[in-house]
Structures are given as C-alpha cells and as structure tokens.
Design an enzyme around this catalytic site. Structure first.
Site: not given
Ligand code: SPV
Ligand code: MN
Length: 622
Positions: A273, A388
């Site tokens: 977020c 990632r």
C-alpha cells in the site's frame, strides 16, 4: 552439558564446532543439538560474521540451484513454488499452552498438538542436506533496542536473504554471553521438487511465544521462512508488551524540511500500500521500510529499523516512480530477485517495469510463454504480483546517515494509511495521541492485495497494519499504544494518509508523486510552521500551504478544484467506516479498551453535527 557437546561434535567438523563453542551460550548449543537430533542433516555449517562464511552461504545458494546468477554481477534469482508465493496466514499459528487465551482474531493451536505436528514434518527433513546455523542481530549492533537471533535452516536462499536483510549477529551473541534472551528460528523447506518445496499441504509456521521460538516448514516464500522478518516481529510484539516498548510494521524515514532540517517519521501501511515508496520518497532519506522498534529515551520517542535491507515488491518499480530502487536493481550490487521473469540473456523482467516484457522466459511456473494458463485455467502473468527484490539499504544512494545509530532516531511523526478508495482525505493530523491511535491507527481498513494468499480487493480491517503479526490480544495492543506516550510531554504527531482515493468512475484523485507533499506538510506541522483547518476527524492542510509545496517540490500548479475534490470531508463514508470498525471491536475483540468506544462516539457526534450544518460532503473551504 556433555551430551550436547557430544552430539555437536558428532555432526560438526572441528572448525564448525569451534565456532559454536567460542560462544558461551548453553541454551543456544542445546537448540542446535536438538535441531540436529530432529532434522538429521548430513552436515552442519556455522556462519559467523566472517566475510568468508557469508560468501559460503551465497555460493551454496547457487550450487544447490535455489538461486541462479543473472546477467549483472551480484544479482541472482530465486523461485518459490507456484503455490508458495505469499504469507500463509491460515497455517501460521501460535502454540497456545493449555489454559491461555489470545482472543478470537489470532490463529492458534494447542501447544502439545502443534509441536508434535510440526516436529513430525521436521523429523529427518534435512537428511542428505547441510544444516546452516546463522547468527543475526535485529537492530544496530550494541544497542539496547537490539535482539540477538539464531536461525537454523536448510535453505541457503533463506540464509542469504537474511545476510542481506539483517546485521550480522555472531559478535552480538558474544556480547550477550550465556543469556537466554534471544530469538530462535528453525526452518526446513522440506522435500524439494525442481528446487521448490513440494509438500505445500504440509506448510506450517508455528510460533512459541513462551520460548521465543518459531518453527517453519514445507515453504520457501520469504514471509514464511525468513525468521527475522514477520516471525520475529510476532515475538517482538509479545516481548515489547511485557517491557513497555513497541514493535511495529513501520517504515522509518527522514523528511527533509526547510533549511536542512530533518524530521523523522515512521509509518504503518498494510502490505503493498505504498509503505516502501513512502520510505523512498525522492529527496528524502531512508532508515528502513518495514519493521521498527520504538522506545522512550529522555522523554522522547526513538526508533530503530531492525533490518538493514529491503524485501520489497518489485511490481511497478520503474525509472519514473522508484528511480533509486530501479538504479540499484540495474547496477552491480547484491540483489536477490524472486518470482520475476528471466529471459534467455539472463535478464530480469517484471510487471510495471516500464519497458515491454518478453513473450517467453522462465518464471515461477517454469518455462513460460505469454498466454500460459495454470491448472485452474487462470492466465499466468510474466512475473508474480508479489514478486520481490532483496537488497542492502547501504547500496541505496538515499540511505540516511543515522541508519546504524544505536540510539535510534527521534520520531517526530507517525503516519497510518491503507488502500481506501472513498473515505479518508489524503492527509490529516489527529487532534492528539489518543485520537491518533484510536481514530487513525486502530481504524485502518485496507483493500486486500497479493501480499497474502486469498482474494484481492476486499476491504479488511487491519489495525496499525499490524494485525497479521499481533501476538497479544488486540485490546491489550491498543492499550499499550495508548499508554506508550503517557509519560511523554510532546509525543510524536499522528497523521492518517490515503494515496488511493478515487472518484465515482474509479479514477484515482491523486498522482503517485503527491505523497511527497503530504509527508512534507506533516513535516511542517511537526515543526509548527503552518496552520491547519479543523474537521470533525482532525486537522487538514490549508490550500495555500499545499499549493506552495506542490510548486516547490513537484513543479506543479495545484488547483483549488483538485484540493476540493481531494479534501472534501465525506460524512456518510466516515460514519459508515466508524460503524464497520466498531462492530468488529464489539463482536470480536472482548478486551477493547473502553476509551476506544468513547472516542468513536465522540467523533461520530462531531461528524453528525457537521453534517447537519453543512451537508454530507463538506468542502474544505466551508
Ligand atoms: C509484507 O507482506 O508486509 C512484507 C513481505 O513485508 S513479507 O515478508 O511477506 O511479510
Ligand atoms: Mn511488511
């Protein structure tokens, strides 16, 4: 204990045995001996802080095929299994001693049953493999914030990731001597097929809070296996609760104000977020992007980043939005990419990198081509949405100079945010610490993302963005946060931020870069430089101050129309949010502090009064 040293001598070479024996810590020796007994590895390697030991780990990751070298020196790629791409919340449980309680929101299993189950999966799991015993330190070396850790794993990828993400801890173990105050992690990836964990149905992550011990098995994904990350966070929340400090899912960054002033902020956002990108705002400096410990010192709040690296989401990292990370990801330095796409020239590619993606290559599904579908008929994206990168913060050009300060950095402000399409304004200061903790932190809701398994886009409650990691009852956690600032005259200011506000057609009301303005406005507030407008829920910026910041820092004209669209107080949405969140506390959190309900009632009253006077949607100019 003679049987402990005998067991160690039996499996360890003299060199490795001596490394362990040089640390006078019987509890650690016993832990290693028990793990050997349980997992029965072919050999054991002990990793000290020596450069050669660290190099052994990263070379082993290549040798075993858990990582493969990429085109740039220092870069490697690791793949997790197709169904092992995120934290598994359902199989992560607390081992609960008979008679104790953690509340309905925390996942637990009766301790004797859980230990037996996970040990049955760990038994013999390292036959034919090398066990790695690694020492790391959470927090700067030699700081009273810091916690020594020992990680046992059969995955060189896990050990290598930890070598990037954490400070070395062998010397820290020397410092703690025979003390039993350290965290312990035991991990086995279990049976492998094509270098990934095969028995995902037997994936377990079990946490023993009494023993500061975590078991993890049949998984490789970092959030389930890298002990010092979210598993240690759970242990730390429990430890901090007993000792009067806080362990938070927070970035730490230095916001650079006028005249060279630096004001430190921490911030909590649910996964995916904008937490990392806030810690990496252009022109500012990063201390950490994920986990912070907060303590009181000389009447002030100080904090440290417990990590020294970033395990960040790579999706949408591109030259425009994340230039500093992009630079590191394309330069020779140590990086582990995970679950990205590799082309035939060993170059990494990912969603949103800003250039066209190849139509074939290797990814977490194996040999991949555009349009490839999985067993359920779903199209497989080129890279996983939760793919990632893992890198060292010292390799970033915007690292903050105080990153390793054993005293931590003083905290001027705290920001809470989530993925909220229709309720909160882009930035708002809470009236005081109590309202900040209750109306901002304890009321965070966020639309779910790919960082955990399950459906995306569902609005979920996530207090302080720490719900996934709480190891104490929720009410006690809120009370700890409230109490934390009680003895402090000027606690950090608390802000909410919302980067995800949308209009009726679903269009974002803000650009990605705007978050810099919100943080720099908060910096001015912490230092008393600008006034603010009172709303029922807090204090919002004045138009002129934002217009100036937009011009100075983003070279943009900020229109009054944009300001009104973004900062309109949405009374019905705010009331509905309070109702939703209060319902959760009433129904699910039996130890909710009374003051939470009182504060909700007070804010609800203010919202209604304002609504009666000005209507449902109140322009900031009114
Ligand atoms: C997060 O999901 O919040 C992360 C990555 O920081 S993980 O290690 O999976 O927790
Ligand atoms: Mn995180």
């Amino acid at each position: 204990m003679p049987d402990v040293s005998e067991c160690l001598k039996k499996k360890l070479t003299a060199e490795n045995y001596n490394k362990l024996a040089a640390l006078n810590n019987p509890k650690m020796h016993e832990f290693v001996a028990d793990a050997i007994e349980l997992c029965n590895p072919a050999s054991v390697f002990v990793c000290t802080d020596a450069v050669a030991d660290r190099a052994y780990i990263s070379e082993l990751a290549i040798k075993t095929g858990e990582e493969r070298p990429l085109n740039i020196p220092g870069h490697t790629c690791h793949f997790d299994g197709y169904n092992d791409q995120a934290r598994d919340k359902t199989k992560t449980k607390y081992l609960l001693p008979a008679g104790s309680e953690l509340g309905k929101s925390l996942n637990s299993i009766e301790k004797s049953v859980g230990v037996e189950e996970v040990c049955s999966f760990l038994r013999g799991s390292m036959v034919g493999r090398e066990m790695l015993v690694c020492f790391w330190c959470l927090g700067p070396i030699g700081s009273d914030f810091s916690i020594a850790c020992v990680q046992i794993t059969d995955s060189p990828y896990v050990a290598h990731s930890e070598a990037i993400l954490y400070r070395p801890g062998y010397e820290q173990f020397r410092k703690i001597g025979s003390s039993g105050e350290f965290f312990r992690f035991i991990h086995s990836e279990g049976e492998l097929e094509n270098a990934v964990s095969k028995n995902i149905d037997k994936r377990r992550i079990y946490i023993d809070l009494e023993e500061n011990l975590v078991y993890s098995t049949n998984t490789q994904y970092g959030g389930n296996t890298i002990g010092l990350k979210k598993l240690a966070l759970r242990l730390a929340i429990n430890k901090g609760s007993k000792q009067g400090w806080l362990a938070e899912h927070m970035f730490v960054m230095g916001a650079h104000g006028p005249g060279g002033r630096v004001t430190y902020f921490t911030g909590a956002f649910p996964s995916a977020c904008g937490k990392t990108s806030t810690s990496m705002l252009p022109g500012q400096t990063i201390v950490g992007d994920d986990i912070a410990y907060l303590r009181k010192r000389d009447g002030k709040v100080h904090c440290v980043n417990v990590e020294k690296g970033i395990f960040g989401i790579i999706r949408d990292v591109n030259t425009e939005d994340d230039p500093v990370i992009y630079e590191a990801l394309t330069s020779p330095c140590e990086v582990i990419f995970s679950n990205i796409l590799i082309d035939d020239k060993k170059r990494p590619h990912w969603l949103g990198m800003g250039s066209e993606l190849p139509t074939e290559g290797i990814n977490h599904s194996g040999k991949w081509h555009k349009g490839k579908k999985d067993a359920d008929g779903n199209e497989i994206t080129a890279s996983h949405k939760n793919a990632r990168y893992c890198l060292n913060i010292p390799d970033l050009s915007n690292r903050d100079p105080l990153i390793d300060d054993p005293n931590g950095v003083p905290v001027g402000g705290i920001v809470y945010g989530g993925r909220d399409s229709d309720t909160w304004v882009p930035v708002e200061q809470a009236f005081n610490w109590t309202e900040g903790i209750i109306i901002k932190g304890a009321a965070i809701e966020s639309e779910t993302t790919a960082a955990t398994l399950g459906k995306e886009g569902v609005r979920t409650f996530n207090l302080m963005s720490n719900l996934d990691f709480l190891s104490i009852p929720l009410g006690r956690y809120i009370q700890n946060n409230l109490d934390f600032a009680k003895t402090i005259d000027n606690p950090p200011l608390i802000f909410s931020v919302n980067y995800f506000l949308r209009d009726k057609d679903g269009k974002y009301l803000n650009g990605m870069a705007d978050k810099k303005v919100w943080i720099l406005w908060a910096e001015l507030r912490v230092n008393g430089d600008v006034d603010a407008i009172e709303t029922p829920t807090g204090l919002i910026p004045k138009y002129e101050d934002l217009a100036k910041l937009f011009k100075e820092h983003l070279s943009q004209e900020y229109s009054r129309a944009d300001y009104v669209r973004q900062f309109t107080i949405r009374i019905p949405e705010n009331l509905a949010k309070l109702d939703r969140v209060e319902k959760i506390y009433r129904e699910k959190v039996s130890d909710t502090p009374r003051i939470l309900f009182d504060t909700f009632a007070e804010v609800r009253k203010r919202l209604k009064t304002a609504g009666n006077k000005h209507g449902d949607y109140i322009s900031p100019f009114d």
